[in-house]
Design a protein around this motif. Structure first.
Motif, PDB file in Angstrom:
ATOM      1  N   PRO A 197     -21.683 -14.822  17.417  1.00  0.00           N
ATOM      2  CA  PRO A 197     -22.074 -13.547  18.026  1.00  0.00           C
ATOM      3  C   PRO A 197     -21.319 -13.332  19.332  1.00  0.00           C
ATOM      4  O   PRO A 197     -20.974 -14.280  20.032  1.00  0.00           O
ATOM      5  N   ARG A 198     -21.022 -12.073  19.647  1.00  0.00           N
ATOM      6  CA  ARG A 198     -20.342 -11.727  20.891  1.00  0.00           C
ATOM      7  C   ARG A 198     -21.368 -11.428  21.966  1.00  0.00           C
ATOM      8  O   ARG A 198     -22.387 -10.814  21.705  1.00  0.00           O
ATOM      9  N   ASN A 199     -21.060 -11.829  23.171  1.00  0.00           N
ATOM     10  CA  ASN A 199     -21.920 -11.497  24.300  1.00  0.00           C
ATOM     11  C   ASN A 199     -21.512 -10.135  24.832  1.00  0.00           C
ATOM     12  O   ASN A 199     -20.331  -9.827  24.932  1.00  0.00           O
ATOM     13  N   THR A 200     -22.496  -9.330  25.167  1.00  0.00           N
ATOM     14  CA  THR A 200     -22.240  -8.004  25.716  1.00  0.00           C
ATOM     15  C   THR A 200     -22.812  -7.932  27.123  1.00  0.00           C
ATOM     16  O   THR A 200     -23.509  -8.849  27.566  1.00  0.00           O
ATOM     17  N   THR A 201     -22.551  -6.828  27.818  1.00  0.00           N
ATOM     18  CA  THR A 201     -23.125  -6.666  29.149  1.00  0.00           C
ATOM     19  C   THR A 201     -24.639  -6.592  29.085  1.00  0.00           C
ATOM     20  O   THR A 201     -25.323  -6.978  30.022  1.00  0.00           O
ATOM     21  N   ALA A 202     -25.184  -6.122  27.968  1.00  0.00           N
ATOM     22  CA  ALA A 202     -26.633  -6.080  27.822  1.00  0.00           C
ATOM     23  C   ALA A 202     -27.215  -7.488  27.834  1.00  0.00           C
ATOM     24  O   ALA A 202     -28.326  -7.707  28.322  1.00  0.00           O
ATOM     25  N   ASP A 203     -26.458  -8.456  27.306  1.00  0.00           N
ATOM     26  CA  ASP A 203     -26.921  -9.840  27.322  1.00  0.00           C
ATOM     27  C   ASP A 203     -26.971 -10.381  28.746  1.00  0.00           C
ATOM     28  O   ASP A 203     -27.771 -11.248  29.065  1.00  0.00           O
ATOM     29  N   ALA A 204     -26.102  -9.905  29.606  1.00  0.00           N
ATOM     30  CA  ALA A 204     -26.022 -10.402  30.978  1.00  0.00           C
ATOM     31  C   ALA A 204     -27.043  -9.754  31.893  1.00  0.00           C
ATOM     32  O   ALA A 204     -27.358 -10.301  32.946  1.00  0.00           O
ATOM     33  N   THR A 205     -27.577  -8.604  31.541  1.00  0.00           N
ATOM     34  CA  THR A 205     -28.466  -7.866  32.435  1.00  0.00           C
ATOM     35  C   THR A 205     -29.678  -8.672  32.892  1.00  0.00           C
ATOM     36  O   THR A 205     -29.979  -8.670  34.080  1.00  0.00           O
ATOM     37  N   PRO A 206     -30.395  -9.381  31.999  1.00  0.00           N
ATOM     38  CA  PRO A 206     -31.534 -10.163  32.508  1.00  0.00           C
ATOM     39  C   PRO A 206     -31.123 -11.202  33.547  1.00  0.00           C
ATOM     40  O   PRO A 206     -31.833 -11.426  34.523  1.00  0.00           O
ATOM     41  N   THR A 207     -29.963 -11.814  33.375  1.00  0.00           N
ATOM     42  CA  THR A 207     -29.472 -12.793  34.336  1.00  0.00           C
ATOM     43  C   THR A 207     -29.133 -12.123  35.660  1.00  0.00           C
ATOM     44  O   THR A 207     -29.453 -12.636  36.731  1.00  0.00           O
ATOM     45  N   LEU A 208     -28.487 -10.965  35.613  1.00  0.00           N
ATOM     46  CA  LEU A 208     -28.166 -10.225  36.836  1.00  0.00           C
ATOM     47  C   LEU A 208     -29.437  -9.781  37.545  1.00  0.00           C
ATOM     48  O   LEU A 208     -29.533  -9.864  38.773  1.00  0.00           O
ATOM     49  N   ASN A 209     -30.412  -9.308  36.784  1.00  0.00           N
ATOM     50  CA  ASN A 209     -31.683  -8.900  37.376  1.00  0.00           C
ATOM     51  C   ASN A 209     -32.318 -10.065  38.125  1.00  0.00           C
ATOM     52  O   ASN A 209     -32.778  -9.910  39.258  1.00  0.00           O
ATOM     53  N   ALA A 210     -32.356 -11.229  37.490  1.00  0.00           N
ATOM     54  CA  ALA A 210     -32.957 -12.406  38.116  1.00  0.00           C
ATOM     55  C   ALA A 210     -32.194 -12.808  39.374  1.00  0.00           C
ATOM     56  O   ALA A 210     -32.802 -13.181  40.385  1.00  0.00           O
ATOM     57  N   ALA A 211     -30.879 -12.729  39.321  1.00  0.00           N
ATOM     58  CA  ALA A 211     -30.061 -13.091  40.487  1.00  0.00           C
ATOM     59  C   ALA A 211     -30.325 -12.143  41.651  1.00  0.00           C
ATOM     60  O   ALA A 211     -30.444 -12.577  42.800  1.00  0.00           O
ATOM     61  N   ILE A 212     -30.422 -10.857  41.369  1.00  0.00           N
ATOM     62  CA  ILE A 212     -30.687  -9.880  42.428  1.00  0.00           C
ATOM     63  C   ILE A 212     -32.077 -10.099  43.016  1.00  0.00           C
ATOM     64  O   ILE A 212     -32.259 -10.091  44.229  1.00  0.00           O
ATOM     65  N   MET A 213     -33.064 -10.318  42.154  1.00  0.00           N
ATOM     66  CA  MET A 213     -34.431 -10.524  42.639  1.00  0.00           C
ATOM     67  C   MET A 213     -34.543 -11.789  43.483  1.00  0.00           C
ATOM     68  O   MET A 213     -35.373 -11.860  44.384  1.00  0.00           O
ATOM     69  N   ALA A 214     -33.712 -12.794  43.217  1.00  0.00           N
ATOM     70  CA  ALA A 214     -33.765 -14.048  43.961  1.00  0.00           C
ATOM     71  C   ALA A 214     -33.045 -13.972  45.305  1.00  0.00           C
ATOM     72  O   ALA A 214     -33.213 -14.866  46.140  1.00  0.00           O
ATOM     73  N   MET A 215     -32.282 -12.922  45.535  1.00  0.00           N
ATOM     74  CA  MET A 215     -31.527 -12.811  46.786  1.00  0.00           C
ATOM     75  C   MET A 215     -32.467 -12.556  47.960  1.00  0.00           C
ATOM     76  O   MET A 215     -33.418 -11.784  47.860  1.00  0.00           O
ATOM     77  N   ALA A 216     -32.157 -13.209  49.065  1.00  0.00           N
ATOM     78  CA  ALA A 216     -32.911 -12.978  50.297  1.00  0.00           C
ATOM     79  C   ALA A 216     -32.313 -11.764  51.004  1.00  0.00           C
ATOM     80  O   ALA A 216     -31.116 -11.494  50.879  1.00  0.00           O
ATOM     81  N   PRO A 217     -33.129 -11.022  51.762  1.00  0.00           N
ATOM     82  CA  PRO A 217     -32.569  -9.919  52.521  1.00  0.00           C
ATOM     83  C   PRO A 217     -31.566 -10.464  53.537  1.00  0.00           C
ATOM     84  O   PRO A 217     -31.745 -11.541  54.070  1.00  0.00           O
ATOM     85  N   GLY A 218     -30.499  -9.720  53.741  1.00  0.00           N
ATOM     86  CA  GLY A 218     -29.482 -10.160  54.679  1.00  0.00           C
ATOM     87  C   GLY A 218     -28.091  -9.823  54.186  1.00  0.00           C
ATOM     88  O   GLY A 218     -27.913  -8.935  53.349  1.00  0.00           O
ATOM     89  N   ALA A 219     -27.114 -10.546  54.679  1.00  0.00           N
ATOM     90  CA  ALA A 219     -25.703 -10.211  54.469  1.00  0.00           C
ATOM     91  C   ALA A 219     -25.303 -10.143  52.996  1.00  0.00           C
ATOM     92  O   ALA A 219     -24.622  -9.197  52.585  1.00  0.00           O
ATOM     93  N   SER A 220     -25.710 -11.100  52.173  1.00  0.00           N
ATOM     94  CA  SER A 220     -25.298 -11.097  50.757  1.00  0.00           C
ATOM     95  C   SER A 220     -25.861  -9.903  50.011  1.00  0.00           C
ATOM     96  O   SER A 220     -25.146  -9.229  49.266  1.00  0.00           O
ATOM     97  N   LEU A 221     -27.145  -9.633  50.211  1.00  0.00           N
ATOM     98  CA  LEU A 221     -27.764  -8.481  49.549  1.00  0.00           C
ATOM     99  C   LEU A 221     -27.180  -7.184  50.094  1.00  0.00           C
ATOM    100  O   LEU A 221     -26.911  -6.252  49.336  1.00  0.00           O
ATOM    101  N   ASP A 222     -26.922  -7.135  51.396  1.00  0.00           N
ATOM    102  CA  ASP A 222     -26.301  -5.949  52.006  1.00  0.00           C
ATOM    103  C   ASP A 222     -24.942  -5.661  51.366  1.00  0.00           C
ATOM    104  O   ASP A 222     -24.629  -4.513  51.045  1.00  0.00           O
ATOM    105  N   GLU A 223     -24.122  -6.696  51.190  1.00  0.00           N
ATOM    106  CA  GLU A 223     -22.801  -6.522  50.585  1.00  0.00           C
ATOM    107  C   GLU A 223     -22.912  -6.039  49.144  1.00  0.00           C
ATOM    108  O   GLU A 223     -22.167  -5.151  48.724  1.00  0.00           O
TER     109      GLU A 223
END
Length: 136
Positions: free
Chosen positions: A17-43
């Motif tokens: 099976p091929r991976n699509t961007t839809a497959d990556a979305t849950p991982t991206l969501n989790a990464a964004i939610m785990a970010m602390a406020p500050g420089a990285s999230l601001d960027e």
């Protein structure tokens, strides 16, 4: 590493099976939610929401009221509605968008955080993941 064929039904092999961007979305969501406020999230918010191309120009987007204002102005210019609810211990930010020509609204993101600027910044980044690329 050589891809292995997976079985489809009894005795039928096919390509992996091929991976699509839809497959990556849950991982991206989790990464964004785990970010602390500050420089990285601001960027991240600066690049994905405000289209700030210069590093360091997106200061305070996830930590200040002025940053919150900038993010909300950009989201509303993209046709989004931003709902912010304050409650004991934090706040909830919800980003909605009217579907093209429809009288329906799609929920793009809901984020709970301790600080309002953090909730808005994370919700904005998540909402941009859900929007079509041509909506800039």
């Amino acid at each position: 590493m050589k891809p292995q064929l997976r079985q489809r039904g009894p005795g039928v092999a096919g390509p992996p099976p091929r991976n699509t961007t839809a497959d990556a979305t849950p991982t991206l969501n989790a990464a964004i939610m785990a970010m602390a406020p500050g420089a990285s999230l601001d960027e991240l918010v600066g690049r994905s929401v405000l289209a700030v191309s210069l590093p360091g120009k997106a200061r305070g987007l996830s930590t200040t009221w002025d940053g919150l204002r900038q993010v909300v102005e950009r989201l509303t210019s993209l046709g989004c509605q931003v709902h912010l609810q304050m409650h004991p211990g934090g706040c909830t930010c919800q980003v909605l968008r009217e579907l093209d020509g429809a009288r329906a609204v799609k929920q793009l993101a809901v984020v709970d955080a301790v600080l309002a600027p953090e909730a808005v910044a994370k919700a904005a980044a998540l909402a941009r993941l859900q929007m079509q690329p041509e909506s800039d």
